[in-house]
Motif scaffolding. Structure first.
Motif, PDB file in Angstrom:
ATOM      1  N   SER A  69      -4.527  28.389 -33.476  1.00  0.00           N
ATOM      2  CA  SER A  69      -4.559  28.465 -32.329  1.00  0.00           C
ATOM      3  C   SER A  69      -3.624  28.815 -32.546  1.00  0.00           C
ATOM      4  O   SER A  69      -1.848  28.754 -32.730  1.00  0.00           O
ATOM      5  CB  SER A  69      -4.250  26.837 -31.747  1.00  0.00           C
ATOM      6  N   ILE A  70      -3.422  29.938 -31.015  1.00  0.00           N
ATOM      7  CA  ILE A  70      -2.667  30.294 -30.524  1.00  0.00           C
ATOM      8  C   ILE A  70      -2.163  30.040 -28.479  1.00  0.00           C
ATOM      9  O   ILE A  70      -3.125  29.837 -27.959  1.00  0.00           O
ATOM     10  CB  ILE A  70      -2.452  31.970 -29.382  1.00  0.00           C
ATOM     11  N   ASP A 102       9.928  31.051 -22.174  1.00  0.00           N
ATOM     12  CA  ASP A 102      11.198  30.396 -23.510  1.00  0.00           C
ATOM     13  C   ASP A 102      10.275  28.792 -23.062  1.00  0.00           C
ATOM     14  O   ASP A 102      11.850  28.027 -23.859  1.00  0.00           O
ATOM     15  CB  ASP A 102      12.982  30.708 -22.948  1.00  0.00           C
ATOM     16  N   ARG A 103       9.672  28.514 -22.114  1.00  0.00           N
ATOM     17  CA  ARG A 103       9.860  26.620 -23.262  1.00  0.00           C
ATOM     18  C   ARG A 103       8.555  26.006 -24.228  1.00  0.00           C
ATOM     19  O   ARG A 103       8.076  25.698 -23.568  1.00  0.00           O
ATOM     20  CB  ARG A 103       8.304  26.373 -21.396  1.00  0.00           C
ATOM     21  N   PHE A 104       9.744  25.835 -25.125  1.00  0.00           N
ATOM     22  CA  PHE A 104       9.373  25.670 -26.680  1.00  0.00           C
ATOM     23  C   PHE A 104       9.789  25.214 -27.237  1.00  0.00           C
ATOM     24  O   PHE A 104      10.054  25.432 -28.344  1.00  0.00           O
ATOM     25  CB  PHE A 104       8.534  27.493 -27.484  1.00  0.00           C
ATOM     26  N   MET A 105      11.101  24.239 -26.059  1.00  0.00           N
ATOM     27  CA  MET A 105      11.789  23.892 -27.149  1.00  0.00           C
ATOM     28  C   MET A 105      11.579  23.040 -28.266  1.00  0.00           C
ATOM     29  O   MET A 105      12.419  22.344 -29.098  1.00  0.00           O
ATOM     30  CB  MET A 105      13.205  22.855 -25.937  1.00  0.00           C
ATOM     31  N   HIS A 106      10.280  22.398 -27.759  1.00  0.00           N
ATOM     32  CA  HIS A 106       9.448  21.253 -28.473  1.00  0.00           C
ATOM     33  C   HIS A 106       8.993  22.363 -29.888  1.00  0.00           C
ATOM     34  O   HIS A 106       8.822  20.832 -30.795  1.00  0.00           O
ATOM     35  CB  HIS A 106       8.089  20.820 -27.747  1.00  0.00           C
ATOM     36  N   ILE A 112       4.144  25.930 -37.276  1.00  0.00           N
ATOM     37  CA  ILE A 112       4.352  26.847 -35.812  1.00  0.00           C
ATOM     38  C   ILE A 112       5.225  27.962 -35.660  1.00  0.00           C
ATOM     39  O   ILE A 112       6.428  28.052 -36.249  1.00  0.00           O
ATOM     40  CB  ILE A 112       4.493  25.747 -34.178  1.00  0.00           C
ATOM     41  N   ARG A 113       4.632  29.116 -35.826  1.00  0.00           N
ATOM     42  CA  ARG A 113       5.856  30.165 -35.918  1.00  0.00           C
ATOM     43  C   ARG A 113       5.241  30.869 -34.196  1.00  0.00           C
ATOM     44  O   ARG A 113       4.794  31.403 -32.950  1.00  0.00           O
ATOM     45  CB  ARG A 113       5.265  31.647 -36.297  1.00  0.00           C
ATOM     46  N   ARG A 114       7.285  31.438 -33.657  1.00  0.00           N
ATOM     47  CA  ARG A 114       7.185  31.429 -31.875  1.00  0.00           C
ATOM     48  C   ARG A 114       6.520  33.226 -32.425  1.00  0.00           C
ATOM     49  O   ARG A 114       7.459  33.344 -32.816  1.00  0.00           O
ATOM     50  CB  ARG A 114       8.525  31.018 -31.578  1.00  0.00           C
ATOM     51  N   GLU A 115       6.027  33.649 -31.203  1.00  0.00           N
ATOM     52  CA  GLU A 115       6.319  35.097 -31.671  1.00  0.00           C
ATOM     53  C   GLU A 115       6.429  35.810 -29.514  1.00  0.00           C
ATOM     54  O   GLU A 115       5.407  35.342 -28.810  1.00  0.00           O
ATOM     55  CB  GLU A 115       4.831  35.254 -31.358  1.00  0.00           C
ATOM     56  N   GLY A 116       7.607  35.902 -29.076  1.00  0.00           N
ATOM     57  CA  GLY A 116       7.479  36.150 -27.618  1.00  0.00           C
ATOM     58  C   GLY A 116       7.029  34.452 -26.838  1.00  0.00           C
ATOM     59  O   GLY A 116       8.005  33.964 -26.981  1.00  0.00           O
ATOM     60  N   ALA A 117       6.598  35.433 -26.421  1.00  0.00           N
ATOM     61  CA  ALA A 117       5.996  33.994 -24.966  1.00  0.00           C
ATOM     62  C   ALA A 117       5.228  33.178 -25.340  1.00  0.00           C
ATOM     63  O   ALA A 117       3.757  32.731 -24.942  1.00  0.00           O
ATOM     64  CB  ALA A 117       5.779  34.402 -23.660  1.00  0.00           C
ATOM     65  N   SER A 118       4.741  33.496 -26.335  1.00  0.00           N
ATOM     66  CA  SER A 118       3.185  32.659 -27.523  1.00  0.00           C
ATOM     67  C   SER A 118       3.870  31.691 -28.723  1.00  0.00           C
ATOM     68  O   SER A 118       5.133  32.419 -29.386  1.00  0.00           O
ATOM     69  CB  SER A 118       2.455  34.283 -28.109  1.00  0.00           C
ATOM     70  N   GLY A 160      -2.425  24.941 -37.372  1.00  0.00           N
ATOM     71  CA  GLY A 160      -3.522  23.525 -37.282  1.00  0.00           C
ATOM     72  C   GLY A 160      -3.501  22.515 -38.615  1.00  0.00           C
ATOM     73  O   GLY A 160      -4.144  23.655 -39.771  1.00  0.00           O
ATOM     74  N   GLY A 161      -3.938  21.274 -38.421  1.00  0.00           N
ATOM     75  CA  GLY A 161      -4.293  20.865 -39.181  1.00  0.00           C
ATOM     76  C   GLY A 161      -3.598  19.927 -40.408  1.00  0.00           C
ATOM     77  O   GLY A 161      -4.284  19.358 -41.250  1.00  0.00           O
ATOM     78  N   ARG A 162      -2.254  20.331 -39.789  1.00  0.00           N
ATOM     79  CA  ARG A 162      -1.677  19.582 -41.104  1.00  0.00           C
ATOM     80  C   ARG A 162      -1.564  17.884 -40.828  1.00  0.00           C
ATOM     81  O   ARG A 162      -1.340  17.808 -39.852  1.00  0.00           O
ATOM     82  CB  ARG A 162      -0.111  20.040 -41.706  1.00  0.00           C
ATOM     83  N   GLN A 163      -1.144  16.909 -41.958  1.00  0.00           N
ATOM     84  CA  GLN A 163      -1.154  15.621 -41.047  1.00  0.00           C
ATOM     85  C   GLN A 163       0.464  15.336 -41.112  1.00  0.00           C
ATOM     86  O   GLN A 163       1.286  16.067 -41.371  1.00  0.00           O
ATOM     87  CB  GLN A 163      -1.468  14.852 -42.382  1.00  0.00           C
TER      88      GLN A 163
END
Ligand code: EPU
Length: 446
Positions: A323-324, A332-336, A347-353, A358-361
């Motif tokens: 998912s993207i 920049d709202r990705f502190m979580h 999860i990998r950050r790419e700029g504003a995305s 997904g799908g891991r327990q």
């Protein structure tokens, strides 16, 4: 300080009722400054942010009383036009007193809110709008010093790089109510919370049209009279419960909502494979089929709210596939993201995305909340995780979710609030939101 201890693995089931919208209640409370009569605001959520706005109004000389869900505000005896840093730094929405103070008293000094953990949040557009109404504004020692013996209507554009500004539109619209002549706000925020403020002002005698559209017209009046108003339901709170139900593959009914204010969220959930049934003031959420990965982008209303971005990320971490998620309002709202990663999300950050594999327990662990909606995302991830999670710094949650653990436990979750070691020796216990005031950190500015 307090920690939320969540035993993961429960499937949410049952009914939940949402409170009034925080982001409508706060600017409405601030706009009470314009009213030379009594104000009664119903369905005001019991939140730390509401307490902070009450303290700010009291510091100006207003009388603020709460009786159950209703706030009574009388600003007739306001003696100060100074919003101090000590209160403004706790909550960004404090800046909403700027326009009303200026319009009613011809002057205001309001602290600049300072840094913010969801990204860069200037107030230049607020100031541009008030300047267009004829205010003389300067920044001095961290304060906005505003003067305007008489505001005058103007044609103003309030668009910015992230779309319009929600609280900026509130500030300028409220100020324009007492300006001489007609104001047209172009590029106005269309958020339902802005429209709710407009309805509040109109019931006190303001003449505002175009609410809910990007062009708002205001014809100034001499003053506003007593108002009784009921705050709209909190669409972000409702969305948070809907996403939590999906993340636990649960079946819940969310009551007291206005589904038409949630269309983009409902469509996003349906695209993920969540079944949503929309009734008059209720939405039913259930999951019976496998969920799918998606590409989502937040936008100003009616787009997917940035205030649900973190919660969607937590859900998508549980959904197989890539998912993207892009945040076009606060890039920049990705502190979580790193905290979700500590629970096993990829999860990998790419700029504003962010790209979510997904799908891991997810697995329970200790995580740190960084802001209000990030905290909600961590709670959702913890509900879906295997084992126990401890979510620290939950004072953020108390700013925006009333009785969160009571509501979740009512849906079958296992969530307790624990006072951190050093604060108390007691066992895990429930506290109400009001008690969170004593746990307030130094700076919190969502
Ligand atoms: N912006 C500017 N200049 C300005 C004002 C805003 O460039 O003068 C930019 C911001 O940096 C951002 C975009 O415009 O990129 C939108 O910001 P906006 O001004 O609309 O945000 P806000 O009014 O400060 C309100 C909510 C936030 C919510 C945003 C976006 C309240 C009290 N707060 O903030 O809510 O995320 O709108 O919808 O209404 C929350 O509840 O958790 C929360 C953070």
């Amino acid at each position: 300080m307090e920690t939320l201890v969540v035993q993961g693995g429960s499937t949410l089931q049952g009914d939940v009722f949402v409170d009034g919208a925080k982001n409508a209640a706060l600017p409405i409370m601030a706009a009470s400054i314009l009213v030379t009569g009594e104000v009664r605001i119903k369905r005001v959520p019991d939140l730390v942010d509401v307490q902070t706005m009450s303290l700010l109004l009291q510091s100006l000389g207003a009388d603020v009383k709460r009786s159950k869900g209703t706030l009574g505000i009388d600003t007739r005896d306001i003696t100060s036009q100074h919003a101090d840093y000590d209160l403004v730094r706790r909550m960004r929405a404090s800046v909403c007193v700027l326009g009303p103070l200026l319009a009613r008293f011809g002057r205001a000094s309001v602290s600049l809110p300072g840094g913010c953990n969801i990204g860069h949040r200037p107030i230049d557009i607020h100031l541009k709008g008030l300047a267009a109404l004829g205010a003389d504004l300067r920044i001095e020692r961290g304060y906005v010093i505003a003067k305007a013996p008489q505001l005058r209507g103007a044609d103003i554009f309030l668009g910015g790089p992230g779309g319009s500004t929600v609280t900026g539109t509130c500030n300028v619209m409220a100020a324009a109510c007492l300006a001489k002549g007609r104001t047209v706000i172009r590029g106005a925020a269309r958020e339902p919370e802005v429209a709710d403020l407009g309805r509040f002002l109109n019931s006190g005698g303001a003449t505002i049209s175009g609410l809910g559209t990007s062009t708002i017209e205001i014809t100034g009046v001499d003053g506003l009279m007593s108002i009784t108003h009921t705050v709209i339901p909190d669409r972000i709170e409702a969305a948070t419960y809907a996403i939590a139900a999906a993340a636990t593959r649960g079946t819940i009914s969310i009551h007291d909502v206005q589904p038409r204010q949630m269309t983009s969220v409902i469509e996003a959930l349906r695209a993920i494979g969540v079944a949503i049934h929309v009734a008059h003031h209720r939405i039913d959420v259930s999951v019976s089929d496998p969920l799918h990965s998606v590409e989502l982008a937040t936008l100003p209303f009616p787009g997917i709210p940035t205030d649900t971005q973190a919660q969607f990320m937590a859900l998508l971490a549980t959904v197989p596939g890539v998912s993207i998620v892009t945040d076009r309002v606060f890039p920049d709202r990705f502190m979580h993201a790193p905290e979700l990663a500590r629970m096993g999300a990829v999860i990998r950050r790419e700029g504003a995305s962010v790209v979510i594999d997904g799908g891991r327990q997810l697995t329970g662990t200790s995580v740190m909340a960084s802001d209000l909606r990030a905290s909600a995302a961590l709670v959702i991830a913890a509900l879906a995780a295997d084992g126990e999670s401890q979510i620290r710094r939950i004072y953020h949650l108390d700013r925006g979710y009333a009785r969160l653990e009571y509501k979740l436990n009512g849906l079958g979750a296992q969530v307790v609030r624990r006072r951190d070691e050093g604060s108390s020796n007691g066992p895990p216990h429930f506290l109400n939101n009001a008690s969170a005031e004593s746990n307030r950190p130094e700076i919190q500015v969502d």
